[in-house]
Design a protein around this motif. Sequence first.
Motif, short mmCIF file in Angstrom:
data_model
loop_
_atom_site.label_atom_id
_atom_site.label_comp_id
_atom_site.label_asym_id
_atom_site.label_seq_id
_atom_site.Cartn_x
_atom_site.Cartn_y
_atom_site.Cartn_z
N VAL A 84 0.84 -1.20 0.00
CA VAL A 84 0.00 0.00 0.00
C VAL A 84 0.87 1.25 0.00
N ALA A 85 1.97 1.22 0.77
CA ALA A 85 2.87 2.37 0.81
C ALA A 85 3.47 2.65 -0.57
N LEU A 86 3.87 1.59 -1.27
CA LEU A 86 4.41 1.77 -2.62
C LEU A 86 3.33 2.29 -3.57
N GLY A 87 2.09 1.84 -3.35
CA GLY A 87 0.99 2.33 -4.18
C GLY A 87 0.77 3.82 -3.99
N LEU A 88 0.86 4.27 -2.74
CA LEU A 88 0.72 5.70 -2.45
C LEU A 88 1.84 6.50 -3.10
N LEU A 89 3.07 5.98 -3.04
CA LEU A 89 4.22 6.68 -3.60
C LEU A 89 4.26 6.59 -5.12
N SER A 90 3.51 5.64 -5.69
CA SER A 90 3.37 5.58 -7.14
C SER A 90 2.34 6.60 -7.61
N ALA A 91 1.28 6.77 -6.81
CA ALA A 91 0.21 7.70 -7.19
C ALA A 91 0.57 9.15 -6.90
N LEU A 92 1.37 9.38 -5.86
CA LEU A 92 1.68 10.75 -5.43
C LEU A 92 3.17 10.88 -5.13
N SER A 93 3.78 11.94 -5.61
CA SER A 93 5.16 12.24 -5.25
C SER A 93 5.19 12.64 -3.77
N PRO A 94 6.37 12.62 -3.12
CA PRO A 94 6.43 13.08 -1.73
C PRO A 94 5.85 14.47 -1.55
N ARG A 95 6.10 15.36 -2.49
CA ARG A 95 5.56 16.73 -2.40
C ARG A 95 4.04 16.71 -2.45
N ASP A 96 3.45 15.96 -3.41
CA ASP A 96 2.00 15.90 -3.53
C ASP A 96 1.37 15.18 -2.35
N LEU A 97 2.06 14.17 -1.84
CA LEU A 97 1.55 13.44 -0.69
C LEU A 97 1.49 14.34 0.54
N ALA A 98 2.55 15.12 0.75
CA ALA A 98 2.56 16.07 1.87
C ALA A 98 1.44 17.09 1.70
N GLY A 99 1.27 17.58 0.48
CA GLY A 99 0.22 18.56 0.24
C GLY A 99 -1.16 18.00 0.46
N ALA A 100 -1.39 16.75 0.04
CA ALA A 100 -2.69 16.12 0.21
C ALA A 100 -3.02 15.96 1.69
N ILE A 101 -2.02 15.56 2.48
CA ILE A 101 -2.25 15.36 3.91
C ILE A 101 -2.55 16.69 4.59
N LEU A 102 -1.77 17.70 4.28
CA LEU A 102 -1.96 19.00 4.90
C LEU A 102 -3.27 19.65 4.48
N ALA A 103 -3.71 19.35 3.26
CA ALA A 103 -4.96 19.93 2.76
C ALA A 103 -6.18 19.10 3.16
N GLY A 104 -5.95 17.95 3.79
CA GLY A 104 -7.07 17.08 4.15
C GLY A 104 -7.76 16.51 2.93
N ASP A 105 -6.99 16.24 1.88
CA ASP A 105 -7.53 15.82 0.59
C ASP A 105 -7.63 14.29 0.51
N ARG A 106 -8.77 13.75 0.97
CA ARG A 106 -8.96 12.30 0.94
C ARG A 106 -8.99 11.77 -0.48
N GLY A 107 -9.53 12.56 -1.41
CA GLY A 107 -9.67 12.11 -2.79
C GLY A 107 -8.35 11.74 -3.42
N SER A 108 -7.31 12.54 -3.16
CA SER A 108 -6.00 12.24 -3.73
C SER A 108 -5.43 10.96 -3.15
N LEU A 109 -5.62 10.73 -1.85
CA LEU A 109 -5.08 9.53 -1.21
C LEU A 109 -5.77 8.27 -1.71
N THR A 110 -7.08 8.35 -1.93
CA THR A 110 -7.81 7.15 -2.37
C THR A 110 -7.54 6.79 -3.83
N ARG A 111 -6.75 7.61 -4.54
CA ARG A 111 -6.34 7.23 -5.89
C ARG A 111 -5.37 6.05 -5.85
N ALA A 112 -4.70 5.87 -4.72
CA ALA A 112 -3.74 4.79 -4.59
C ALA A 112 -4.46 3.46 -4.35
N PRO A 113 -4.01 2.38 -4.99
CA PRO A 113 -4.65 1.08 -4.77
C PRO A 113 -4.54 0.64 -3.32
#
Length: 202
Positions: A84-113
């Motif tokens: 799952v961690a690799l799936g998240l890092l495939s769907a989002l770069s570290p920068r985008d992942l940090a931004g999604a978490i800080l923005a409370g953006d569930r939609g971006s996180l659920t793009r990962a398998p």
Amino acid sequence: MIGKLTGRLDSVHEGGCILDVNGVGYLVAASSRAVAALPADARGTLWIETVVREDAITLYGFADAAERDWFRLLTGIQGVGPKVALGLLSALSPRDLAGAILAGDRGSLTRAPGVGPKLAIRLLSELREKVGGMPTGDSAFVVPAAAVPERGAAGDAVSALLNLGWRRPEAASVVTRVMERLGEGADLNTLIRESLKEMAPR
């Protein structure tokens, strides 16, 4: 323990690749971003996280140290295994992942398998306070999106950028930076104009 491998890309398979290091083929589980970053006809480097279990020794490969550190952080969350961690890092770069978490953006996180709504909520809850100390692989670190209100000129500016096709983490991050530079009194048109300037390719 293996911390880094430098060699030629031998082959790509689902979930990773084989890296030929001086004639020895290392089977590495890696994010799609890490594999894509390897040159096809030259030596490339993968940062490695070696995981030893009773039944297996697995090498996980990353494009840079930032991606590896995020893997370590993610796998410390209940319900997030290496896959799952690799799936998240495939769907989002570290920068985008940090931004999604800080923005409370569930939609971006659920793009990962493997990441459903419940796990996305847990990630947002448990990682929000830890993001500030994490590397993003980008000198322009994402400023905490909590500073961007959902209402007012800043919120309207974020909405305008979303309508123009930008993703929420990027939009929230850039509007925050512009607000810090211009001050709280900046009007909507100025926020949008300056945000677009920052987001323009250079």
